[in-house]
Design an enzyme around this catalytic site. Structure first.
Site, PDB file in Angstrom:
ATOM      1  N   GLU A 402       0.827  -1.218   0.000  1.00  0.00           N
ATOM      2  CA  GLU A 402       0.000   0.000   0.000  1.00  0.00           C
ATOM      3  C   GLU A 402       0.857   1.263   0.000  1.00  0.00           C
ATOM      4  O   GLU A 402       0.490   2.274  -0.611  1.00  0.00           O
ATOM      5  CB  GLU A 402      -0.957   0.001   1.190  1.00  0.00           C
ATOM      6  CG  GLU A 402      -2.013  -1.109   1.152  1.00  0.00           C
ATOM      7  CD  GLU A 402      -2.848  -1.135  -0.124  1.00  0.00           C
ATOM      8  OE1 GLU A 402      -3.043  -0.068  -0.752  1.00  0.00           O
ATOM      9  OE2 GLU A 402      -3.290  -2.227  -0.515  1.00  0.00           O
ATOM     10  N   HIS A 405       1.883   2.165  -3.419  1.00  0.00           N
ATOM     11  CA  HIS A 405       0.852   3.002  -4.064  1.00  0.00           C
ATOM     12  C   HIS A 405       0.940   4.440  -3.558  1.00  0.00           C
ATOM     13  O   HIS A 405       0.838   5.398  -4.330  1.00  0.00           O
ATOM     14  CB  HIS A 405      -0.550   2.471  -3.737  1.00  0.00           C
ATOM     15  CG  HIS A 405      -0.913   1.209  -4.451  1.00  0.00           C
ATOM     16  ND1 HIS A 405      -0.721   1.031  -5.795  1.00  0.00           N
ATOM     17  CD2 HIS A 405      -1.500   0.060  -4.002  1.00  0.00           C
ATOM     18  CE1 HIS A 405      -1.166  -0.172  -6.151  1.00  0.00           C
ATOM     19  NE2 HIS A 405      -1.634  -0.784  -5.075  1.00  0.00           N
TER      20      HIS A 405
HETATM   21 ZN   LIG Z   1      -2.517  -2.733  -5.032  1.00  0.00          ZN
END
Ligand SMILES: [Zn+2]
Length: 618
Positions: A402, A405
């Site tokens: 995450e 991202h």
């Molecule tokens: Zn992802």
């Protein structure tokens, strides 16, 4: 606005952390100090949307006019993105709160108002045509930042109808989602879930989430029971699911014809201007790599203690390695920060800034949204990460994912004007899986025992199988079913099971004696909602292939590799995604990246087998 979800939703955790500190909660006040401030900003958006009507019919008047209208469009879209991010994350924080739900509803209304207000924008730019648009761009250099945005619109001219035609197409959109809506209700709510009695005496009602939990059962008889009951139920509805999927495929074919594309695959890829060779190469290379996947299944069989040739489809889920190792949050953060060091000081310090400044809502709580996601659209603020952290290694891996991202959004938002900051799905999972690769490298280097190493290797192996081979397998099925319907064939549920079964058996090496697939389980296609999204899942496979090649290059210290990668995650949506990835040194229309991910999987298995061999010698 887009948030990036984890591919496999994890089973809702029932253990709630007792140790949550204030700094483990995110700070949504970085977006708005209060709901009142949100509402005031919402009112500002509404007045901007009203004013935007003044641009209608005027875009081609002058370069100055075009610039001021696109500036206005970018500004209120940025405002809307912040409003939407705040409302949806507030809702995610506590899904049971009526006030939060109300705000999320209000955000949705604003979204609809925005859609309405901008409905003339793209058609009008299209009508201006490439020549006029080019002339305007030349006239005013400050329009350069809109070059990609307008190019992406005018390139669609050949696939756009006249005003009357577009009006008719638009009016049909109202009715196009019927099959998928029926599917969702049946598959998620109305399917009469079976109940099984497990070996420990526990009676379990096998709905979707119970299935994902109990298919991992250590007891093999339990797994078989779970598979037989669960798929037996889907099989009873095979005909209905066949109809809902076929109707969706037919809808896609109609759009393909209306939009004057030769086939649905080509039309879908053209949304992001991806060359068809990307898709074809993915499927060709994953088929060539099947011996690696079969090696994995044989290894899995051995690790589960099965006799050779005894592996069944219900044996693919129990974790390869069970471990009681705990990774408290602070230790996990340090691990991830250490792991991303090869990306350089700027990357590391951006991530620690996020860790220290409450960009993340960390622990599970009652009524909090399950799973993990990142929301990166609050452009002038910072990305937000939602986790349900629970101290195991999977959580550490999700943390790395995450925050991959989050850093992608952070660097793109910092480097690009808002209009070019939002990146395509095709590149999104590169940044997340890249960090997983770095984490694996770091964890292995610092592991203190073979048990610990096996935990990391086993987890990486599962990720590679699930994100590369399984998605490539889905991609192949999707290509085939769309092609059949494009050619006017009709596909019943039984026929779909036949086609899916053929691919499933090939991938799992049934003929080679690797995994045996019971006929009943070939109805699995009905369970995959992604087949209703039209050519979506292949991007998981292409992304992990790209990140494998990029991570290899960075870890080897290849000159320029790190800089190319950082440029990619700073590029947002400033160009077409295939070209951005290619500029970073990965051509996804060639075999190289797919071979890299397969080689990575082989390396992981080499290491596991080396540990096995060491143990057998003892
Ligand atoms: Zn992802």
């Amino acid at each position: 606005m887009r948030t990036f979800l984890l591919l496999v939703p994890f089973v809702a955790s029932t253990a709630f952390a007792a140790t949550e500190r204030p700094e483990d909660r995110w700070n949504l006040a970085d977006m708005y100090p209060s709901v009142k401030a949100w509402q005031e900003d919402g009112a500002k958006l509404e007045s901007q949307l009203k004013a935007f009507a003044g641009c209608r019919g005027k875009l081609g008047e002058s370069a100055r006019r075009l610039k001021s209208c696109l500036d206005a469009y970018a500004d209120f879209t940025k405002r809307y993105a912040r409003l939407e991010t705040y409302a949806s994350q507030l809702h995610a924080e506590d899904t049971g709160s009526a006030e939060n739900l109300e705000l999320a509803d209000k955000a949705r209304q604003l979204g609809a108002q925005r859609e309405e207000a901008i409905s003339f924008l793209k058609p009008e730019i299209l009508r201006l045509g490439r020549t006029r648009v080019e002339a305007l761009l030349k006239e005013d250099k400050s329009l350069a930042m809109y070059r990609h945005y307008v190019d992406d619109i005018v390139r669609m001219a050949a696939h756009t109808l006249d005003t009357k035609g577009e009006g008719i197409v638009a009016s049909f959109e109202l009715s196009e989602g019927a099959a998928y809506s029926a599917y969702k209700i049946l598959a998620n709510a109305e399917l009469p879930w079976p109940t099984v009695k497990l070996s420990d005496g526990q009676e379990v009602r096998l709905d979707q989430s119970a299935y994902t939990e109990h298919r991992e059962a250590r007891n093999r008889e339990d797994r078989k029971k779970v598979f037989d009951a669960f798929w037996g139920k889907w099989k009873e509805f095979e005909r209905t699911f066949g109809v809902t999927l076929q109707e969706t495929l037919k809808k896609d074919t109609v759009y393909t014809r209306v939009r004057k594309y030769p086939d649905t695959l080509g039309r879908s890829l053209d949304r992001e201007r991806l060359p068809p060779a990307v898709y074809e190469t993915l499927i060709a290379e994953s088929n060539k790599g099947l011996p690696t996947l079969h090696r994995y299944f044989r290894l899995r069989g051995r690790m589960l203690g099965l006799e050779k040739g005894e592996m069944r489809y219900y044996d693919i889920y129990p974790p390869l390695v069970s471990s009681s190792l705990k990774y408290p949050l602070d230790q996990a953060k340090t691990m991830v920060l250490e792991a991303v060091k090869p990306l350089g000081e700027r990357y590391v310090s951006a991530m620690s800034k996020g860790f220290e400044n409450r960009w993340m809502d960390t622990y599970p709580r009652p009524r909090k949204q399950s799973g993990a996601h990142m929301a990166g659209s609050a452009y002038d603020v910072h990305p937000y990460v939602l986790m349900n952290y629970n101290d195991n290694y999977e959580s550490v891996s999700t943390l790395a994912h995450e925050w991959g991202h989050a850093m992608h959004s952070y660097f793109s938002n910092a480097a690009q004007p808002f209009i070019n900051s939002d990146y395509a799905t095709f590149v999104a999972e590169i940044a997340s899986t890249f960090n997983e690769a770095l984490l694996l490298e770091h964890a292995l280097k610092n592991a203190k025992s073979d048990d610990e190493r096996l935990l990391y290797l086993g987890s990486a192996l599962e990720n590679l199988r699930g994100t590369f081979f399984r998605q490539a397998m889905f991609a192949e099925f999707e290509r085939d079913i769309h092609a059949r319907v494009d050619q006017g064939e009709s596909l019943s549920g039984k026929r779909l099971s036949g086609m899916y079964g053929e691919i499933l058996r090939r991938y799992h090496g049934e003929r080679e004696g690797v995994v045996k697939i019971d006929e009943l389980y070939t109805v699995e296609w009905a369970y995959i909602p992604h087949f209703y999204y039209t050519f979506y899942v292949f991007q998981y496979a292409t992304s992990i292939a790209a990140s494998s090649l990029l991570a290899d290059a960075v870890l080897k210290g290849e000159p320029g590799a790190r800089e190319r990668y950082l440029k990619l995650i700073s590029a947002g949506g400033s160009d077409y995604p295939y070209d951005l990835v290619k500029a970073a040194g990965v051509d996804l229309a060639t075999p190289t990246p797919y071979q890299a991910v397969i080689a990575r999987m082989n390396r992981v298995m080499d290491e596991i087998e080396a540990i096995e061999a060491r143990r057998n010698r003892r």
